[in-house]
Write an enzyme that holds these catalytic residues in place. Structure first.
Site, PDB file in Angstrom:
ATOM      1  N   ASP A  97       3.920   0.068  12.312  1.00  0.00           N
ATOM      2  CA  ASP A  97       2.713  -0.636  11.869  1.00  0.00           C
ATOM      3  C   ASP A  97       2.695  -2.116  12.236  1.00  0.00           C
ATOM      4  O   ASP A  97       1.643  -2.757  12.149  1.00  0.00           O
ATOM      5  CB  ASP A  97       2.535  -0.493  10.355  1.00  0.00           C
ATOM      6  CG  ASP A  97       1.934   0.845   9.973  1.00  0.00           C
ATOM      7  OD1 ASP A  97       1.417   1.541  10.867  1.00  0.00           O
ATOM      8  OD2 ASP A  97       1.981   1.198   8.777  1.00  0.00           O
TER       9      ASP A  97
ATOM     10  N   SER B  35      10.184   7.092  11.493  1.00  0.00           N
ATOM     11  CA  SER B  35       9.899   6.239  10.325  1.00  0.00           C
ATOM     12  C   SER B  35      10.794   6.566   9.127  1.00  0.00           C
ATOM     13  O   SER B  35      10.330   6.727   7.992  1.00  0.00           O
ATOM     14  CB  SER B  35       8.417   6.350   9.928  1.00  0.00           C
ATOM     15  OG  SER B  35       7.584   5.944  10.978  1.00  0.00           O
TER      16      SER B  35
ATOM     17  N   ARG C 263       2.378   5.982  -3.213  1.00  0.00           N
ATOM     18  CA  ARG C 263       3.412   6.914  -3.671  1.00  0.00           C
ATOM     19  C   ARG C 263       3.502   6.911  -5.193  1.00  0.00           C
ATOM     20  O   ARG C 263       3.566   7.966  -5.838  1.00  0.00           O
ATOM     21  CB  ARG C 263       4.766   6.531  -3.050  1.00  0.00           C
ATOM     22  CG  ARG C 263       4.886   6.930  -1.575  1.00  0.00           C
ATOM     23  CD  ARG C 263       6.020   6.167  -0.888  1.00  0.00           C
ATOM     24  NE  ARG C 263       6.277   6.673   0.460  1.00  0.00           N
ATOM     25  CZ  ARG C 263       5.517   6.402   1.521  1.00  0.00           C
ATOM     26  NH1 ARG C 263       4.442   5.634   1.383  1.00  0.00           N
ATOM     27  NH2 ARG C 263       5.837   6.889   2.711  1.00  0.00           N
TER      28      ARG C 263
ATOM     29  N   LYS D  87       0.833  -1.200   0.000  1.00  0.00           N
ATOM     30  CA  LYS D  87       0.000   0.000   0.000  1.00  0.00           C
ATOM     31  C   LYS D  87       0.869   1.253   0.000  1.00  0.00           C
ATOM     32  O   LYS D  87       0.585   2.238  -0.689  1.00  0.00           O
ATOM     33  CB  LYS D  87      -0.927  -0.034   1.215  1.00  0.00           C
ATOM     34  CG  LYS D  87      -1.874   1.131   1.355  1.00  0.00           C
ATOM     35  CD  LYS D  87      -2.978   0.808   2.337  1.00  0.00           C
ATOM     36  CE  LYS D  87      -2.479   0.616   3.764  1.00  0.00           C
ATOM     37  NZ  LYS D  87      -2.253   1.897   4.465  1.00  0.00           N
TER      38      LYS D  87
ATOM     39  N   ARG E 220      -7.991  13.368  12.984  1.00  0.00           N
ATOM     40  CA  ARG E 220      -6.567  13.103  12.777  1.00  0.00           C
ATOM     41  C   ARG E 220      -5.866  14.376  12.315  1.00  0.00           C
ATOM     42  O   ARG E 220      -6.241  14.960  11.292  1.00  0.00           O
ATOM     43  CB  ARG E 220      -6.379  11.965  11.768  1.00  0.00           C
ATOM     44  CG  ARG E 220      -6.954  10.646  12.261  1.00  0.00           C
ATOM     45  CD  ARG E 220      -6.806   9.527  11.261  1.00  0.00           C
ATOM     46  NE  ARG E 220      -5.422   9.109  11.103  1.00  0.00           N
ATOM     47  CZ  ARG E 220      -5.035   8.100  10.314  1.00  0.00           C
ATOM     48  NH1 ARG E 220      -5.944   7.422   9.631  1.00  0.00           N
ATOM     49  NH2 ARG E 220      -3.768   7.769  10.221  1.00  0.00           N
TER      50      ARG E 220
ATOM     51  N   LYS F 233      -3.464   7.014  14.462  1.00  0.00           N
ATOM     52  CA  LYS F 233      -3.820   6.112  13.360  1.00  0.00           C
ATOM     53  C   LYS F 233      -5.343   5.987  13.282  1.00  0.00           C
ATOM     54  O   LYS F 233      -6.080   6.805  13.813  1.00  0.00           O
ATOM     55  CB  LYS F 233      -3.156   4.757  13.569  1.00  0.00           C
ATOM     56  CG  LYS F 233      -1.636   4.802  13.534  1.00  0.00           C
ATOM     57  CD  LYS F 233      -1.106   5.039  12.130  1.00  0.00           C
ATOM     58  CE  LYS F 233       0.412   4.908  12.073  1.00  0.00           C
ATOM     59  NZ  LYS F 233       0.925   5.035  10.695  1.00  0.00           N
TER      60      LYS F 233
END
Length: 411
Positions: free
Chosen positions: A293, A172, A27, A22, A98, A320
């Site tokens: 994740d 990340s 991207r 994903k 969010r 999230k």
């Protein structure tokens, strides 16, 4: 749909084809919208990627991306540079909770025209596309790497490129490097030195090319968990994976050695084998700042094995699909575990037993459903709102049936 799930007999030596990543797909879909000469193979069949494609192809003023957080961030940047185009981008009730202020502030500093329609700092957003001439901006780097990637993906289309200065501890990093590597692969020049990322404006024409998306490592985590919770000698092959992956979650191959799982890399697949017990271990300690994740899967694996587990670097989990730290604590404790959490860590204390036939709430979070599913190797469990897996892995339950799980609707 709620389902009950239990082990029939784990069928070893199965060969599972997992959909494209994903993260890579979204991207590349955005880059393809900017550079139509790019062709993409093995695009993720997840809801998120489908929503991304629909939004990029839509000519409507209202763009609704539902629960797709990556799409919200990437598309906010994308529509900011669509000159003379005006859109409203919105999502689910959770999406409206969010935060997106850090990204919006950065885009506004570059000259974008973005307005909050409800609460400051949160979607929905009204975006009037512009030709952006400014090229230097600073960004808080500890909240979400998706804000950074959103800027990087549009950077080569800015008149003067982009110089992005990252403030604070960068989270990340593999996802940022994934974005830069994909840009490099299509011919965009970048550099990442210390806390500064530079993307050159697209001075040369991007050549027609075909790019293949690697399968999703986050989705592979559930099969790692299955093998870890299985008997010695259990084995599953999953496709299509590369030893030199762009995905941060490929660290699974190393992490799951802690749980007795060996990974063998073939040309385009990996074999997962249970090769040892964990009798010599009582606890596992991990920093997952580069791969948050997979925290849910690891927590459930450790719980199923009766191991103490301490995980740090989890600060992004609070924004999230749900607050994943609170959700993990709640559901594991329903099963008989003992969990302590902070803003950025989770401490699972070793459990002596597992309560059976517990209903696992999924909080509209695909990873909650899939992370807890392998625990059915130990006790029968119920997964509420099991359809939520379509967000990233639509055929998940069918693949679980293939390897020997009995799955039935709860009436």
């Amino acid at each position: 749909m709620d389902i009950s799930i239990k082990k029939s007999k784990l069928t070893s030596h199965q060969n599972i084809q997992i959909t494209g990543s994903k993260s890579e797909s979204n991207r590349l879909l955005l880059l393809q919208a900017l550079y139509p000469q790019i062709q993409i193979e093995n695009v993720s069949n997840s809801d998120d990627s489908a929503l991304m494609q629909q939004a990029l192809n839509s000519q409507e003023e209202l763009i609704d991306i539902h629960h797709a957080g990556t799409a919200m961030r990437f598309l906010t940047a994308y529509f900011s540079i669509q000159n003379n185009r005006e859109v409203i981008i919105t999502g689910s009730s959770r999406m409206k909770e969010r935060p997106i202020k850090i990204l919006v502030d950065a885009l506004t500093a570059l000259g974008a025209d973005i307005t909050y329609l409800e609460n400051d700092g949160f979607p929905p957003l009204k975006i009037k596309g512009r030709h952006l001439k400014k090229s230097k901006v600073s960004l808080e780097a500890h909240v979400s790497s998706q804000y950074i990637s959103a800027l990087l993906l549009i950077a080569s289309q800015l008149e003067n490129g982009l110089e992005l200065i990252l403030e604070g501890k960068i989270t990340s990093v593999p996802y940022i490097k994934m974005t830069l590597t994909l840009l490099n692969s299509i011919g965009v020049e970048t550099s990442f030195i210390n806390n500064t990322i530079t993307v050159k404006p697209n001075a040369v024409e991007i050549k027609p090319q075909k790019l293949t998306v690697e399968s999703d490592w986050s989705s592979a985590s559930y099969f790692y968990s299955v093998i870890a919770l299985s008997d010695l000698g259990s084995e599953i092959t999953i496709n299509s994976y590369n030893k030199n992956s762009l995905q941060g979650d490929s660290v699974l191959a190393s992490i799951y050695k802690n749980f007795g799982v060996t990974t063998t890399f073939l040309e385009h697949s990996i074999i997962l084998q249970k090769t040892s017990t964990i009798s010599d271990k009582s606890s596992v300690e991990l920093n997952l700042s580069n791969a948050p994740d997979i925290a849910q899967t690891i927590a459930v694996t450790a719980f199923g094995l009766g191991l103490e587990c301490y995980m740090t670097g989890l600060h992004t989990l609070k924004i999230k699909e749900t607050d994943r730290l609170v959700a993990l604590k709640t559901e594991i404790e329903k099963l008989g575990g003992d969990v302590a959490i902070t803003e950025a860590s989770l401490h699972l204390k070793s459990a002596k037993g597992i309560n059976d036939n517990v209903s696992i709430s999924t909080y509209n979070d695909h990873r909650m459903a899939m992370a807890f599913a392998p625990l059915a190797l130990k006790v029968p469990i119920i997964i509420n709102n099991a359809d939520v897996v379509s967000k990233s892995y639509p055929q998940f339950w069918e693949d679980f049936k293939t390897i020997g799980f009995s799955i039935n609707k709860v009436l």
